[in-house]
Design a protein around this motif. Structure first.
Motif, PDB file in Angstrom:
ATOM      1  N   LEU A 200       0.838  -1.208   0.000  1.00  0.00           N
ATOM      2  CA  LEU A 200       0.000   0.000   0.000  1.00  0.00           C
ATOM      3  C   LEU A 200       0.874   1.260   0.000  1.00  0.00           C
ATOM      4  O   LEU A 200       0.540   2.265  -0.639  1.00  0.00           O
TER       5      LEU A 200
ATOM      6  N   LYS B 144       1.823   1.833  -3.472  1.00  0.00           N
ATOM      7  CA  LYS B 144       0.665   2.277  -4.260  1.00  0.00           C
ATOM      8  C   LYS B 144       0.370   3.766  -4.059  1.00  0.00           C
ATOM      9  O   LYS B 144       0.066   4.493  -5.000  1.00  0.00           O
ATOM     10  N   TYR B 145       0.445   4.231  -2.810  1.00  0.00           N
ATOM     11  CA  TYR B 145       0.074   5.628  -2.517  1.00  0.00           C
ATOM     12  C   TYR B 145       1.288   6.572  -2.531  1.00  0.00           C
ATOM     13  O   TYR B 145       1.153   7.752  -2.237  1.00  0.00           O
TER      14      TYR B 145
ATOM     15  N   ILE C 227       0.910   5.225   5.926  1.00  0.00           N
ATOM     16  CA  ILE C 227      -0.283   4.432   5.562  1.00  0.00           C
ATOM     17  C   ILE C 227      -1.036   4.032   6.839  1.00  0.00           C
ATOM     18  O   ILE C 227      -2.267   4.158   6.940  1.00  0.00           O
TER      19      ILE C 227
ATOM     20  N   LEU D 298      -7.169   6.853   1.908  1.00  0.00           N
ATOM     21  CA  LEU D 298      -7.171   5.429   1.555  1.00  0.00           C
ATOM     22  C   LEU D 298      -8.567   5.037   1.089  1.00  0.00           C
ATOM     23  O   LEU D 298      -9.565   5.506   1.663  1.00  0.00           O
TER      24      LEU D 298
ATOM     25  N   ASP E 185      -8.859  -0.618   0.591  1.00  0.00           N
ATOM     26  CA  ASP E 185      -7.522  -0.625   1.203  1.00  0.00           C
ATOM     27  C   ASP E 185      -7.622  -0.503   2.734  1.00  0.00           C
ATOM     28  O   ASP E 185      -6.824  -1.105   3.468  1.00  0.00           O
TER      29      ASP E 185
END
Ligand code: NDP
Length: 282
Positions: A212, A215-216, A223, A256, A260
């Motif tokens: 994650l 991804k971000y 996160i 998010l 997620d």
């Protein structure tokens, strides 16, 4: 979206949505420097405790950072060794002195059933709470709350309390959410503060969180802290490392997705577990 965001407590006091934890922050020059750095970077909410033995360093940092007192939110917690109405008042005077402040924003009962008072935890909590109420009414404390309390501890406390707790501070991180306690607190209009929001370091080895982060385009801590905020919790990350203190604040500029969020919520047991307050050996 900045670190200035606040939640409103059930007594109408505003509390910054992100706090700065100080468990294991040393009571020395290094500790003071870390807290000053946090304050200069923009943290306004410091979480300490009588048992962390660093209230003096927090006080020193407050003085050095020279931020107007009304812009700060300082929390401490009544130690497990404290028992009885008078002793609690004495311990609060000591905290006020060490912190070098005229009032403390929030004081919590640290644990509901300390080992040495386990046979009479109900009486112990009601007497400590009565003392907190006294200083609350005198304006020496702006809000009073609890930590590590389960629903049965809260139900018992509410039998004698005349002022309800504003907050329950418990261990909350991905995969470690005590839903029963969270729901109970919400029904009582109590905010949930998330301690050990980074799983005391355990989150960093979890591949799902690493994916994650990629991804971000954020790091693993960001996160996890974002998850905490979107859950409606108030996370209290601790770091004495300048770069980490800085990056742990950068959690207000992204969102998010629901799926997620679910990945993180379902990481059961992967980031450590909460202790049972009725059997902890302290
Ligand atoms: P955290 O989950 O905040 O983890 C702290 C650890 O993570 C430290 O080793 C820190 O290292 C490291 N860390 C922090 N940020 C990063 C980052 N961005 N990247 C990599 N590593 C990082 O644990 P805590 O148990 O300290 O919980 C936070 C706060 O919650 C406490 O400090 C305390 O205020 C409160 N608390 C309350 C309890 C209660 O009973 N009410 C119990 C436990 C905690 P380093 O400092 O070396 O940078």
């Amino acid at each position: 979206m900045t670190i200035d965001q606040t939640y409103k407590l059930n007594n109408n006091i505003e509390i910054p949505k992100l706090g700065y934890g100080t468990f294991q922050t040393p009571d020395d020059k290094k500790g003071v420097e870390a807290i000053v750095n946090a304050l200069k970077l923009g943290y306004r909410h410091i979480d300490t405790a009588q048992s962390y033995r660093n209230e003096e360093s927090v006080g020193e940092a407050i003085k050095l950072a020279a931020i107007p007192r009304e812009s700060l939110f300082i929390t401490t917690k009544v130690a497990n060794a404290v028992n009885g109405y008078e002793n609690t008042l004495v311990s609060l005077d000591d905290s006020l002195n060490k912190l070098g402040v005229d009032y403390i924003d929030l004081v919590l009962i640290h644990w509901p059933s300390p080992q040495r008072f386990r046979e009479q935890w109900q009486l112990r909590n009601s007497e400590v709470w009565r003392a907190l109420e006294t200083y609350y009414k005198q304006g020496k404390i702006k809000a009073i709350g609890i930590s590590n309390f389960k629903p049965h501890h809260i139900t018992e406390l509410l039998k004698t309390a005349t002022i309800p707790p504003v907050i329950n501070q418990i261990r909350l991180c991905p995969g470690d959410v005590d839903t029963e306690t969270v729901n109970f607190c919400r029904q009582q209009n109590m905010l949930l503060e998330a301690y050990s929001p980074l799983g005391q370091g355990l989150i960093f080895d979890v591949p799902e969180i690493q994916a994650l982060a990629e991804k971000y385009n954020k790091n693993v801590a960001q996160i996890t802290l974002r998850w905490s905020l979107q859950m409606g919790f108030l996370p209290l990350p601790k770091s004495i490392t300048l770069e980490r203190i800085k990056s742990n604040m950068a959690v207000f500029d992204f969102q998010l997705t629901e799926s997620d969020m679910a990945i993180l919520t379902n990481l059961t047991g992967r980031c450590g577990d909460s202790k049972d307050p009725d059997t902890v050996p302290f």
